[in-house]
Every structure is written in C-alpha cells, then in structure tokens.
Design a protein around this motif. Sequence first.
Motif, mmCIF file in Angstrom:
data_model
loop_
_atom_site.group_PDB
_atom_site.id
_atom_site.type_symbol
_atom_site.label_atom_id
_atom_site.label_comp_id
_atom_site.label_asym_id
_atom_site.label_seq_id
_atom_site.Cartn_x
_atom_site.Cartn_y
_atom_site.Cartn_z
ATOM 1 N N LEU A 9 -9.757 3.182 41.058
ATOM 2 C CA LEU A 9 -8.949 4.073 41.448
ATOM 3 C C LEU A 9 -8.449 5.720 40.475
ATOM 4 O O LEU A 9 -8.609 4.844 40.300
ATOM 5 N N GLU A 10 -8.267 5.696 41.157
ATOM 6 C CA GLU A 10 -8.201 6.889 41.460
ATOM 7 C C GLU A 10 -6.441 7.671 41.966
ATOM 8 O O GLU A 10 -6.488 7.663 43.078
ATOM 9 N N LEU A 11 -5.459 8.541 40.562
ATOM 10 C CA LEU A 11 -4.251 8.569 41.121
ATOM 11 C C LEU A 11 -4.185 9.445 40.379
ATOM 12 O O LEU A 11 -3.826 9.918 39.476
ATOM 13 N N ARG A 12 -3.539 10.928 41.358
ATOM 14 C CA ARG A 12 -2.971 12.497 41.133
ATOM 15 C C ARG A 12 -1.527 12.267 41.539
ATOM 16 O O ARG A 12 -1.663 12.476 42.239
ATOM 17 N N CYS A 13 -0.490 12.988 40.530
ATOM 18 C CA CYS A 13 0.841 13.394 40.679
ATOM 19 C C CYS A 13 1.027 14.151 39.901
ATOM 20 O O CYS A 13 1.087 13.806 38.703
ATOM 21 N N GLY A 14 0.862 15.876 40.202
ATOM 22 C CA GLY A 14 1.478 16.870 39.774
ATOM 23 C C GLY A 14 -0.117 16.822 38.467
ATOM 24 O O GLY A 14 -0.880 16.758 38.220
ATOM 25 N N GLY A 15 0.804 17.010 37.280
ATOM 26 C CA GLY A 15 0.285 17.023 36.433
ATOM 27 C C GLY A 15 -0.467 15.965 36.210
ATOM 28 O O GLY A 15 -1.688 15.894 35.309
ATOM 29 N N MET A 16 -0.137 14.611 36.130
ATOM 30 C CA MET A 16 -0.647 12.967 35.650
ATOM 31 C C MET A 16 -1.826 13.237 36.246
ATOM 32 O O MET A 16 -2.204 13.367 37.808
ATOM 33 N N HIS A 17 -3.520 12.571 36.225
ATOM 34 C CA HIS A 17 -4.419 12.159 36.554
ATOM 35 C C HIS A 17 -4.697 10.443 36.113
ATOM 36 O O HIS A 17 -5.174 10.508 35.113
ATOM 37 N N LEU A 18 -4.839 9.776 36.773
ATOM 38 C CA LEU A 18 -5.332 8.457 36.369
ATOM 39 C C LEU A 18 -6.310 7.644 37.048
ATOM 40 O O LEU A 18 -6.323 7.888 37.901
ATOM 41 N N THR A 19 -7.495 7.232 36.659
ATOM 42 C CA THR A 19 -8.323 7.076 36.511
ATOM 43 C C THR A 19 -8.903 5.240 36.108
ATOM 44 O O THR A 19 -8.797 5.504 35.256
ATOM 45 N N VAL A 20 -8.839 4.744 37.091
ATOM 46 C CA VAL A 20 -9.895 3.339 36.438
ATOM 47 C C VAL A 20 -11.299 3.208 36.756
ATOM 48 O O VAL A 20 -11.283 3.121 38.007
ATOM 49 N N GLN A 21 -11.867 3.079 36.194
ATOM 50 C CA GLN A 21 -13.467 2.926 36.522
ATOM 51 C C GLN A 21 -13.229 1.019 36.752
ATOM 52 O O GLN A 21 -14.131 1.253 37.706
ATOM 53 N N ARG A 22 -12.957 0.945 36.651
ATOM 54 C CA ARG A 22 -13.065 -1.274 36.769
ATOM 55 C C ARG A 22 -12.060 -1.972 36.560
ATOM 56 O O ARG A 22 -11.463 -1.999 35.759
ATOM 57 N N ILE A 23 -11.362 -2.566 38.002
ATOM 58 C CA ILE A 23 -10.238 -3.350 37.508
ATOM 59 C C ILE A 23 -10.725 -4.666 38.055
ATOM 60 O O ILE A 23 -12.231 -4.978 38.491
ATOM 61 N N PRO A 24 -10.164 -5.518 36.523
ATOM 62 C CA PRO A 24 -10.704 -6.389 35.898
ATOM 63 C C PRO A 24 -9.823 -8.151 37.166
ATOM 64 O O PRO A 24 -9.511 -8.044 37.546
ATOM 65 N N GLY A 25 -11.245 -8.824 36.778
ATOM 66 C CA GLY A 25 -10.860 -10.031 37.852
ATOM 67 C C GLY A 25 -9.816 -10.488 37.627
ATOM 68 O O GLY A 25 -9.063 -11.428 38.641
ATOM 69 N N TRP A 26 -9.549 -10.789 36.085
ATOM 70 C CA TRP A 26 -8.176 -11.797 36.530
ATOM 71 C C TRP A 26 -6.551 -10.643 36.801
ATOM 72 O O TRP A 26 -5.890 -11.117 37.063
#
Length: 47
Positions: free
Chosen positions: A11-28
């Motif tokens: 998952l990769e979210l970019r909003c203005g100056g914020m950049h959030l990257t999730v490498q692995r989504i937990p099963g739980w």
Amino acid sequence: MEAQTDHRPALELRCGGMHLTVQRIPGWLVALATAFGGAAGAWWTQR
C-alpha cells in the motif's frame, strides 16, 4: 549470490507532503477488517 527481485509495497499513499508506505499487511488486520465488514453488512441488511 542472491537474485535481485523487485519488491513493490502493499500500500502506498501520497497526499501533499505526506507519503505513507506499507510493505506488508498483517493477516490479523485483514481478518479483522473482513469480520467488521461482514457484521456491518449483516446489520445493514437487517434494518
């Protein structure tokens, strides 16, 4: 020698100056979201 693989983030979210990257989504977390979605769907159809 290790083989080079291209790792893409789950998952990769970019909003203005914020950049959030999730490498692995937990099963739980997937199970929790699915259970919540099912409960909300059942509640919505029973209204």
